[in-house]
Scaffold this motif. Structure first.
Motif, PDB file in Angstrom:
ATOM      1  N   UNK A   1       4.128 -12.029   1.786  1.00  0.00           N
ATOM      2  CA  UNK A   1       3.180 -11.103   1.149  1.00  0.00           C
ATOM      3  C   UNK A   1       2.837 -11.606  -0.246  1.00  0.00           C
ATOM      4  N   UNK A   2       3.866 -12.024  -0.980  1.00  0.00           N
ATOM      5  CA  UNK A   2       3.648 -12.557  -2.325  1.00  0.00           C
ATOM      6  C   UNK A   2       2.838 -13.858  -2.285  1.00  0.00           C
ATOM      7  N   UNK A   3       3.182 -14.750  -1.361  1.00  0.00           N
ATOM      8  CA  UNK A   3       2.492 -16.037  -1.255  1.00  0.00           C
ATOM      9  C   UNK A   3       1.003 -15.850  -0.982  1.00  0.00           C
ATOM     10  N   UNK A   4       0.675 -14.900  -0.115  1.00  0.00           N
ATOM     11  CA  UNK A   4      -0.728 -14.676   0.256  1.00  0.00           C
ATOM     12  C   UNK A   4      -1.447 -13.712  -0.684  1.00  0.00           C
ATOM     13  N   UNK A   5      -0.723 -13.223  -1.693  1.00  0.00           N
ATOM     14  CA  UNK A   5      -1.279 -12.270  -2.648  1.00  0.00           C
ATOM     15  C   UNK A   5      -1.769 -11.004  -1.946  1.00  0.00           C
ATOM     16  N   UNK A   6      -0.989 -10.559  -0.972  1.00  0.00           N
ATOM     17  CA  UNK A   6      -1.290  -9.308  -0.281  1.00  0.00           C
ATOM     18  C   UNK A   6      -0.656  -8.137  -1.037  1.00  0.00           C
ATOM     19  N   UNK A   7      -0.952  -6.930  -0.571  1.00  0.00           N
ATOM     20  CA  UNK A   7      -0.390  -5.703  -1.117  1.00  0.00           C
ATOM     21  C   UNK A   7       0.535  -5.067  -0.083  1.00  0.00           C
ATOM     22  N   UNK A   8       1.342  -4.115  -0.546  1.00  0.00           N
ATOM     23  CA  UNK A   8       2.172  -3.321   0.355  1.00  0.00           C
ATOM     24  C   UNK A   8       1.759  -1.864   0.280  1.00  0.00           C
ATOM     25  N   UNK A   9       1.647  -1.256   1.430  1.00  0.00           N
ATOM     26  CA  UNK A   9       1.456   0.183   1.563  1.00  0.00           C
ATOM     27  C   UNK A   9       2.784   0.868   1.234  1.00  0.00           C
ATOM     28  N   UNK A  10       2.812   1.621   0.120  1.00  0.00           N
ATOM     29  CA  UNK A  10       4.008   2.408  -0.217  1.00  0.00           C
ATOM     30  C   UNK A  10       3.790   3.771   0.418  1.00  0.00           C
TER      31      UNK A  10
END
Length: 265
Positions: free
Chosen positions: A203-212
């Motif tokens: 997730x960090x590598x692809x610069x994605x976000x996380x749904x909290x």
């Protein structure tokens, strides 16, 4: 405050509440932004394994869905930012169909989420991970253990991040610990720490976000957000952006679990 994961009456297993009821409730809560992320239609040749086959909206309702959100944007302009979105299901074996759907409709979206609800089981058929406790028990029996279900779920989430779904692939991973929905009835000593850390690294590598996602806090057999606090801490170490999502299927559910996120800021 943004709620990046809200469902509507276009969801067959949801509510009759109208778009305006959600928006009015959002304004009461002081939201400045809301994303209607309805369950996108499933691939046409995919057989929904749930008893009522009501996991996602229908293809024939797509235009009405788009029109309804556009009308709300006009009505509430200047009061709250409203986003048209989808919650896209990553289904192992249906990557081409999913990419084709996104190619067709992705340009019309303001926001979107990529989630895993369906697991391809050892027989080659599919199970809905979060349908019910009884159904989860059957899945665990088929996989040989609760631990095996969790492993397979996280392996599928990893595939969802790694798979090329085209230009309009969602950049936010939905409720990444959904396997914990029935954890109080089906406990496991296996936290899948290695798999979760690998997910966070990607997730960090692809610069994605996380749904909290706050919905887990309201589930009687879960009582924690998706993901739980230790995962949130690991995500923050990696600079991952967290976007609160109520995962509301009724207007009254807006804001569920939000206090946990505010405490962690």
């Amino acid at each position: 405050m943004k709620d990046g994961h809200v469902h509507t009456s276009f969801c067959p297993h949801g509510t009759k509440d109208q778009i305006e009821e959600y928006v009015e409730r959002a304004l009461q809560l002081g939201y400045t932004e809301i994303t209607f992320a309805e369950h996108a239609p499933l691939p046409e040749d995919f057989i929904d394994p749930t008893p009522m086959q009501d996991s996602a909206m229908r293809y024939e309702d797509l235009e009405q869905y788009f029109d309804s959100i556009e009308e709300a944007k006009v009505k509430y302009r200047g009061k709250i930012k409203i986003n048209i979105g989808f919650e896209i299901d990553f289904i192992e074996g249906y990557e081409v169909q999913t990419a084709k759907f996104l190619d067709e409709f992705g340009s019309r979206l303001d926001d979107s989420i990529l989630s895993v609800h369906f697991l391809k089981n050892p027989s080659g058929k599919y199970d809905c991970l979060d349908y019910s406790p009884d159904n989860f028990r059957e899945i665990a029996e088929a996989y040989g253990s609760v631990e095996n279900v969790h492993r397979h779920y996280y392996q599928t989430v990893l595939k969802s991040i790694q798979t090329d779904l085209g230009l309009y692939k969602p950049k936010r991973i939905g409720h990444m610990t959904l396997a914990n929905k029935f954890r109080l009835k089906f406990p496991t000593a296996l936290e899948c720490t290695d798999e979760i850390i690998e997910i966070l690294e990607l997730v960090s590598k692809h610069d994605y976000e996380l749904d909290y996602n706050g919905a887990g806090t309201a589930k009687p057999l879960c009582r924690e957000p998706y993901p739980p606090d230790w995962v949130i801490s690991e995500a923050k170490k990696r600079g991952i952006r967290l976007v609160y999502g109520s995962d509301a299927h009724q207007a009254k559910e807006l804001g569920q679990g939000i206090e946990r996120m505010l405490l962690k800021k």
